[in-house]
Design a protein around this motif. Structure first.
Motif, PDB file in Angstrom:
ATOM      1  N   GLY A 107       0.221  -8.570   1.908  1.00  0.00           N
ATOM      2  CA  GLY A 107      -0.840  -8.161   1.320  1.00  0.00           C
ATOM      3  C   GLY A 107      -0.860  -6.904   0.689  1.00  0.00           C
ATOM      4  O   GLY A 107      -1.705  -6.380  -0.135  1.00  0.00           O
ATOM      5  N   LEU A 108       0.353  -6.122   1.007  1.00  0.00           N
ATOM      6  CA  LEU A 108       0.540  -4.811   0.376  1.00  0.00           C
ATOM      7  C   LEU A 108       1.170  -4.802  -1.139  1.00  0.00           C
ATOM      8  O   LEU A 108       1.798  -5.589  -1.363  1.00  0.00           O
ATOM      9  CB  LEU A 108       1.112  -3.942   1.517  1.00  0.00           C
ATOM     10  N   ASP A 109       1.197  -3.536  -1.537  1.00  0.00           N
ATOM     11  CA  ASP A 109       2.082  -3.388  -2.554  1.00  0.00           C
ATOM     12  C   ASP A 109       3.471  -3.513  -2.180  1.00  0.00           C
ATOM     13  O   ASP A 109       3.825  -3.366  -0.809  1.00  0.00           O
ATOM     14  CB  ASP A 109       1.848  -1.925  -3.084  1.00  0.00           C
ATOM     15  N   THR A 110       4.211  -3.894  -3.228  1.00  0.00           N
ATOM     16  CA  THR A 110       5.613  -4.085  -2.710  1.00  0.00           C
ATOM     17  C   THR A 110       6.379  -2.703  -2.169  1.00  0.00           C
ATOM     18  O   THR A 110       5.893  -1.654  -2.782  1.00  0.00           O
ATOM     19  CB  THR A 110       6.552  -4.560  -4.076  1.00  0.00           C
ATOM     20  N   PRO A 111       7.343  -2.763  -1.327  1.00  0.00           N
ATOM     21  CA  PRO A 111       8.045  -1.639  -0.812  1.00  0.00           C
ATOM     22  C   PRO A 111       8.722  -0.831  -2.279  1.00  0.00           C
ATOM     23  O   PRO A 111       8.955  -1.428  -3.116  1.00  0.00           O
ATOM     24  CB  PRO A 111       8.965  -1.876   0.060  1.00  0.00           C
ATOM     25  N   LYS A 112       8.615   0.515  -1.994  1.00  0.00           N
ATOM     26  CA  LYS A 112       9.530   1.309  -3.210  1.00  0.00           C
ATOM     27  C   LYS A 112      10.749   0.788  -3.340  1.00  0.00           C
ATOM     28  O   LYS A 112      11.360   0.742  -2.345  1.00  0.00           O
ATOM     29  CB  LYS A 112       9.252   2.581  -2.959  1.00  0.00           C
ATOM     30  N   VAL A 118       6.671  -0.185   6.309  1.00  0.00           N
ATOM     31  CA  VAL A 118       6.174  -1.034   7.676  1.00  0.00           C
ATOM     32  C   VAL A 118       4.911  -0.084   8.323  1.00  0.00           C
ATOM     33  O   VAL A 118       4.111  -0.560   8.710  1.00  0.00           O
ATOM     34  CB  VAL A 118       7.353  -0.863   8.406  1.00  0.00           C
ATOM     35  N   SER A 119       5.034   1.248   8.303  1.00  0.00           N
ATOM     36  CA  SER A 119       3.976   2.214   8.792  1.00  0.00           C
ATOM     37  C   SER A 119       2.603   1.981   8.101  1.00  0.00           C
ATOM     38  O   SER A 119       1.638   1.626   8.720  1.00  0.00           O
ATOM     39  CB  SER A 119       4.402   3.592   8.720  1.00  0.00           C
ATOM     40  N   ASP A 120       2.725   1.977   6.842  1.00  0.00           N
ATOM     41  CA  ASP A 120       1.479   1.387   6.167  1.00  0.00           C
ATOM     42  C   ASP A 120       0.943   0.104   6.405  1.00  0.00           C
ATOM     43  O   ASP A 120      -0.223   0.091   6.606  1.00  0.00           O
ATOM     44  CB  ASP A 120       1.648   1.486   4.475  1.00  0.00           C
ATOM     45  N   ALA A 121       1.950  -0.791   6.653  1.00  0.00           N
ATOM     46  CA  ALA A 121       1.233  -1.899   7.048  1.00  0.00           C
ATOM     47  C   ALA A 121       0.931  -2.100   8.252  1.00  0.00           C
ATOM     48  O   ALA A 121      -0.492  -2.843   8.627  1.00  0.00           O
ATOM     49  CB  ALA A 121       2.582  -3.118   6.858  1.00  0.00           C
ATOM     50  N   CYS A 122       1.221  -1.421   9.298  1.00  0.00           N
ATOM     51  CA  CYS A 122       0.897  -1.228  10.557  1.00  0.00           C
ATOM     52  C   CYS A 122      -0.603  -0.841  10.577  1.00  0.00           C
ATOM     53  O   CYS A 122      -1.394  -1.211  11.155  1.00  0.00           O
ATOM     54  CB  CYS A 122       1.488  -0.831  11.481  1.00  0.00           C
ATOM     55  N   ASN A 123      -0.804   0.453   9.861  1.00  0.00           N
ATOM     56  CA  ASN A 123      -2.064   1.119   9.749  1.00  0.00           C
ATOM     57  C   ASN A 123      -3.066   0.051   9.032  1.00  0.00           C
ATOM     58  O   ASN A 123      -4.112  -0.004   9.470  1.00  0.00           O
ATOM     59  CB  ASN A 123      -1.991   2.335   8.973  1.00  0.00           C
ATOM     60  N   ARG A 173       8.553  -8.065  -5.453  1.00  0.00           N
ATOM     61  CA  ARG A 173       8.586  -7.116  -6.456  1.00  0.00           C
ATOM     62  C   ARG A 173       8.415  -7.301  -8.047  1.00  0.00           C
ATOM     63  O   ARG A 173       7.699  -6.409  -8.722  1.00  0.00           O
ATOM     64  CB  ARG A 173      10.254  -6.817  -6.334  1.00  0.00           C
ATOM     65  N   VAL A 174       8.498  -8.798  -8.200  1.00  0.00           N
ATOM     66  CA  VAL A 174       8.035  -8.950  -9.474  1.00  0.00           C
ATOM     67  C   VAL A 174       6.608  -9.108  -9.766  1.00  0.00           C
ATOM     68  O   VAL A 174       6.159  -8.608 -10.623  1.00  0.00           O
ATOM     69  CB  VAL A 174       8.725 -10.509  -9.855  1.00  0.00           C
ATOM     70  N   LYS A 175       5.728  -9.474  -8.874  1.00  0.00           N
ATOM     71  CA  LYS A 175       4.274  -9.557  -8.662  1.00  0.00           C
ATOM     72  C   LYS A 175       3.613  -8.229  -8.561  1.00  0.00           C
ATOM     73  O   LYS A 175       2.446  -7.893  -8.603  1.00  0.00           O
ATOM     74  CB  LYS A 175       3.839 -10.765  -7.742  1.00  0.00           C
ATOM     75  N   GLY A 176       4.512  -7.329  -7.737  1.00  0.00           N
ATOM     76  CA  GLY A 176       3.930  -6.171  -7.374  1.00  0.00           C
ATOM     77  C   GLY A 176       3.112  -5.999  -5.997  1.00  0.00           C
ATOM     78  O   GLY A 176       2.435  -5.112  -5.502  1.00  0.00           O
ATOM     79  N   LYS A 177       2.887  -7.240  -5.548  1.00  0.00           N
ATOM     80  CA  LYS A 177       2.070  -7.431  -4.349  1.00  0.00           C
ATOM     81  C   LYS A 177       2.829  -8.770  -3.594  1.00  0.00           C
ATOM     82  O   LYS A 177       3.559  -9.607  -4.089  1.00  0.00           O
ATOM     83  CB  LYS A 177       0.723  -7.843  -4.546  1.00  0.00           C
ATOM     84  N   GLY A 178       2.461  -8.843  -2.334  1.00  0.00           N
ATOM     85  CA  GLY A 178       2.665 -10.133  -1.648  1.00  0.00           C
ATOM     86  C   GLY A 178       3.193 -10.153  -0.230  1.00  0.00           C
ATOM     87  O   GLY A 178       2.786 -10.733   0.585  1.00  0.00           O
ATOM     88  N   LEU A 179       4.086  -9.244   0.037  1.00  0.00           N
ATOM     89  CA  LEU A 179       4.345  -9.030   1.633  1.00  0.00           C
ATOM     90  C   LEU A 179       3.220  -8.372   2.320  1.00  0.00           C
ATOM     91  O   LEU A 179       2.609  -7.108   2.099  1.00  0.00           O
ATOM     92  CB  LEU A 179       5.687  -8.294   1.808  1.00  0.00           C
TER      93      LEU A 179
END
Length: 67
Positions: free
Chosen positions: A33-38, A57-62, A25-31
């Protein structure tokens, strides 16, 4: 407001540590390699909508399928 999760609940729901979720959340990325969840900031509290986590999760799978 039952569909709002705390950071601890959201991290458990996603299978990450609360610290990893906070760092992303602080970095805006990380989990994954995607943007942080809203998330929603209410005063000093952070909350996540379950449907936003499901979409993340759906975006990560895609993204993984596209590799």
């Amino acid at each position: 407001m039952n569909n709002l999760l705390t950071s601890k609940e959201a991290a458990k729901y996603l299978g990450y540590s609360e610290g990893a979720l906070r760092t992303s959340r602080v970095k805006g990325k990380g989990l994954s390699g995607l943007d942080t969840p809203k998330y929603i900031k209410i005063g000093s509290s952070i909350r996540y909508k379950r449907e936003d986590l499901d979409a993340w999760v759906s975006d990560a799978c895609n993204a993984m399928e596209g590799e």
